[in-house]
Design a protein around this motif. Structure first.
Motif, PDB file in Angstrom:
ATOM      1  N   ASP A  63       0.726  -1.371   0.152  1.00  0.00           N
ATOM      2  CA  ASP A  63      -0.451   0.237   0.439  1.00  0.00           C
ATOM      3  C   ASP A  63       0.403   1.396   0.006  1.00  0.00           C
ATOM      4  N   GLY A  64       0.723   1.983  -1.687  1.00  0.00           N
ATOM      5  CA  GLY A  64       1.035   4.001  -0.823  1.00  0.00           C
ATOM      6  C   GLY A  64       2.845   2.979  -1.830  1.00  0.00           C
ATOM      7  N   LEU A  65       3.163   2.365  -1.484  1.00  0.00           N
ATOM      8  CA  LEU A  65       4.538   2.156  -2.084  1.00  0.00           C
ATOM      9  C   LEU A  65       5.040   2.989  -3.742  1.00  0.00           C
ATOM     10  N   LEU A  66       3.963   2.753  -4.349  1.00  0.00           N
ATOM     11  CA  LEU A  66       3.954   3.044  -6.206  1.00  0.00           C
ATOM     12  C   LEU A  66       3.849   4.297  -6.403  1.00  0.00           C
ATOM     13  N   HIS A  67       2.793   4.416  -5.488  1.00  0.00           N
ATOM     14  CA  HIS A  67       2.630   6.494  -5.205  1.00  0.00           C
ATOM     15  C   HIS A  67       3.598   7.640  -4.145  1.00  0.00           C
ATOM     16  N   GLU A  68       4.057   6.728  -3.089  1.00  0.00           N
ATOM     17  CA  GLU A  68       5.464   6.989  -3.123  1.00  0.00           C
ATOM     18  C   GLU A  68       6.621   7.714  -3.260  1.00  0.00           C
ATOM     19  N   ARG A  69       6.727   6.403  -4.049  1.00  0.00           N
ATOM     20  CA  ARG A  69       8.215   6.072  -4.860  1.00  0.00           C
ATOM     21  C   ARG A  69       7.811   6.995  -6.385  1.00  0.00           C
ATOM     22  N   GLY A  70       5.992   7.170  -6.561  1.00  0.00           N
ATOM     23  CA  GLY A  70       6.640   8.649  -7.757  1.00  0.00           C
ATOM     24  C   GLY A  70       6.198   7.207  -8.995  1.00  0.00           C
ATOM     25  N   SER A  71       6.006   5.696  -8.747  1.00  0.00           N
ATOM     26  CA  SER A  71       6.486   5.398 -10.233  1.00  0.00           C
ATOM     27  C   SER A  71       4.331   4.965 -10.380  1.00  0.00           C
ATOM     28  N   PHE A  72       3.899   4.314  -9.374  1.00  0.00           N
ATOM     29  CA  PHE A  72       2.439   4.322 -10.214  1.00  0.00           C
ATOM     30  C   PHE A  72       1.813   4.559 -11.572  1.00  0.00           C
ATOM     31  N   ILE A  73       2.410   5.622 -11.549  1.00  0.00           N
ATOM     32  CA  ILE A  73       1.671   6.494 -12.971  1.00  0.00           C
ATOM     33  C   ILE A  73       2.453   6.299 -14.036  1.00  0.00           C
ATOM     34  N   TRP A  74       4.151   5.333 -14.283  1.00  0.00           N
ATOM     35  CA  TRP A  74       5.009   5.147 -14.970  1.00  0.00           C
ATOM     36  C   TRP A  74       4.368   4.203 -15.612  1.00  0.00           C
ATOM     37  N   TYR A  75       4.098   3.124 -14.191  1.00  0.00           N
ATOM     38  CA  TYR A  75       3.511   1.725 -14.850  1.00  0.00           C
ATOM     39  C   TYR A  75       1.977   1.799 -15.902  1.00  0.00           C
ATOM     40  N   SER A  76       1.858   2.597 -15.071  1.00  0.00           N
ATOM     41  CA  SER A  76       0.433   2.456 -15.867  1.00  0.00           C
ATOM     42  C   SER A  76       0.242   3.416 -16.621  1.00  0.00           C
ATOM     43  N   GLY A  77       1.340   4.067 -17.327  1.00  0.00           N
ATOM     44  CA  GLY A  77       2.056   4.320 -18.424  1.00  0.00           C
ATOM     45  C   GLY A  77       2.172   3.842 -19.656  1.00  0.00           C
ATOM     46  N   ALA A  78       3.264   2.666 -19.004  1.00  0.00           N
ATOM     47  CA  ALA A  78       3.478   1.051 -19.366  1.00  0.00           C
ATOM     48  C   ALA A  78       2.145   0.902 -19.869  1.00  0.00           C
ATOM     49  N   ILE A  79       1.547   0.592 -19.446  1.00  0.00           N
ATOM     50  CA  ILE A  79      -0.390  -0.104 -19.921  1.00  0.00           C
ATOM     51  C   ILE A  79      -0.448   0.354 -20.806  1.00  0.00           C
TER      52      ILE A  79
END
Length: 166
Positions: free
Chosen positions: A86-102
């Motif tokens: 929980d929250g790891l990808l948002h904290e690190r700022g990578s959630f949007i990048w994995y979403s972009g990859a999709i």
């Protein structure tokens, strides 16, 4: 035990999209390199004859690889989004990048309607027009590779680096 020999499964999940998009880019570049050989002016007559047979074999095999790599990118990126703590990808700022990859992996399919007519023409043997159809196919293929495929690769790299950085 030699524990340093194996990658932690979580780390492997984080970098799996990087691996699949790298393979996609490499395959796309190889397609360009090998297919542009058919465009050499001194062999275009032979190319018009050989392209239907080559394309029928090439696309049967190549399409499965491309779809497999795209699905791997989509599924592993989605798994990162779903199974990260929980929250790891948002904290690190990578959630949007994995979403972009999709999104960019799905975006690869946007080009299908632009490429399909040339594929159908060549596999159906457009006779002396096969080389011209290949030129059209390569033009769209290059744009697809330089836009959605390259962007997807960049998203995967940024996502993995941001997620794995302390």
């Amino acid at each position: 035990m030699a524990s340093g020999l194996f990658i932690d499964p979580t780390t492997l999940l984080r970098i799996a999209p990087v691996i699949s998009t790298t393979c996609s880019l490499w395959f796309g570049w190889d397609q360009y390199e090998f297919l542009q050989l058919f465009l050499k002016p001194d062999i275009q007559g032979h190319s018009n004859e050989m392209l239907p047979s080559y394309f029928n074999t090439f696309f049967g095999r190549g399409a499965r690889r491309v779809v497999g790599l795209l699905l791997t990118t989509i599924l592993t990126s989605a798994a990162n989004l779903r199974y990260a703590p929980d929250g790891l990808l948002h904290e690190r700022g990578s959630f949007i990048w994995y979403s972009g990859a999709i999104a960019f992996a799905l975006g690869h399919q946007i080009y299908v309607p632009f490429i399909l007519p040339s594929i159908k023409a060549i596999t159906g043997d457009a006779k002396e027009k096969n080389v011209n159809e290949l030129k059209k196919w390569l033009y769209v293929h290059n744009w697809r590779t330089l836009t959605v495929d390259l962007a997807g690769w960049a998203c995967c790299i940024v996502a993995a680096v941001k997620t794995l950085s302390p």
